[in-house]
Scaffold this active site. Sequence first.
Site, PDB file in Angstrom:
ATOM      1  N   ASP A  64       4.611   1.806   1.696  1.00  0.00           N
ATOM      2  CA  ASP A  64       5.519   1.590   0.205  1.00  0.00           C
ATOM      3  C   ASP A  64       6.803   0.947   1.734  1.00  0.00           C
ATOM      4  O   ASP A  64       7.053   1.740   2.184  1.00  0.00           O
ATOM      5  CB  ASP A  64       5.643   2.926  -0.024  1.00  0.00           C
ATOM      6  CG  ASP A  64       4.723   3.089  -0.722  1.00  0.00           C
ATOM      7  OD1 ASP A  64       3.394   2.399  -1.571  1.00  0.00           O
ATOM      8  OD2 ASP A  64       4.383   4.467  -1.313  1.00  0.00           O
ATOM      9  N   ARG A  65       8.465   0.846   0.046  1.00  0.00           N
ATOM     10  CA  ARG A  65       9.421   0.840   0.306  1.00  0.00           C
ATOM     11  C   ARG A  65       9.669   1.916   1.265  1.00  0.00           C
ATOM     12  O   ARG A  65      10.483   1.287   1.949  1.00  0.00           O
ATOM     13  CB  ARG A  65       9.814  -0.133  -0.536  1.00  0.00           C
ATOM     14  CG  ARG A  65      11.638  -0.512  -0.099  1.00  0.00           C
ATOM     15  CD  ARG A  65      12.105  -0.228  -1.770  1.00  0.00           C
ATOM     16  NE  ARG A  65      12.169   1.158  -2.274  1.00  0.00           N
ATOM     17  CZ  ARG A  65      12.691   0.826  -3.306  1.00  0.00           C
ATOM     18  NH1 ARG A  65      13.562  -0.075  -4.252  1.00  0.00           N
ATOM     19  NH2 ARG A  65      12.887   2.383  -4.157  1.00  0.00           N
TER      20      ARG A  65
END
Length: 231
Positions: A64-65
Site C-alpha cells: 500500500d502507498r
Amino acid sequence: MSAPTLLPDIGARLLYRDALLLVIDKPAGLPVHPGPKGGETLTDHLDALRFGLPRRPEAVHRLDRDTSGCLALGRHAKALARLGKLFAGSSVRKTYWAVVEGGPAAESGSIDMPLARRSPDPRSWWMKADPAGDPALTHWRVLGRGDGRTWLELSPVTGRTHQLRVHCAESGWPILGDPIYGGGPRGGVLHLHARALSIPLYPKRDPVRAEAPAPAHMRAALSACGLPDSM
C-alpha cells in the site's frame, strides 16, 4: 526549482541485490504504481536501479502507498515470472511490524477471517470481513506494549488487499493512524511496516532474506512499546 520528492536517492534504500532480484525499503506515502490522480510513484525512480541492464526492474508484489518497508523487484522478464510464481503461492514469508491501538490480551495467535470488497466497483480497494469472501489468514505475536498500544509482528499467510489492516481493526485493535479502518485522521501516518521478506529463490541455497529498519515515522510509538535504539 524541482518539486520535493519522497525518494531523493533510491539507491540508498537498496536492501538486497543479485542477478534476478532487488529488494528496496519503500518509504511510506509513495505509491508503487501510477494512479488516476497522478503524482510521484516508485515507477518514476526505477531506471536508477537498472545496474547496466536494458530495462528497469518491476515490482513483484504490492505494498500500500502508506505502508513502508521491503518491496521485491524482478530485474528482467524471466526473473519476474519466477518470482511471480513464488509470491502467488505460500512459499514467500512476509513479516510486518504494526503498532495498534489497545491490543490483544494473549501474546500470540491467528486471525482466520475471510475478506471481500466493500463495493462491487472493481476500482474500490476498501475491504470488509465477509464469511462469503476469500479466505484470509494472519498469524501474530506481541513484541512489546506501552502507552495503551501494542507492537505486533504480523505474518500473513494469504495476501488479500488490506488484509492486515482489516484483520487488526475487526479484532478490536486497529493499526495506529489508519484513516479507513481505524478511525484515524485523514492524512495520518499508518504505522504498518513490511519488516522482512524471506524468498526461496534458489533451490539449493538458503532463502534470500532482507530486513528493512524501523522507519522514522514509527520510531516514537515503537520505542514506547520497547523497541531498542539499535533496531
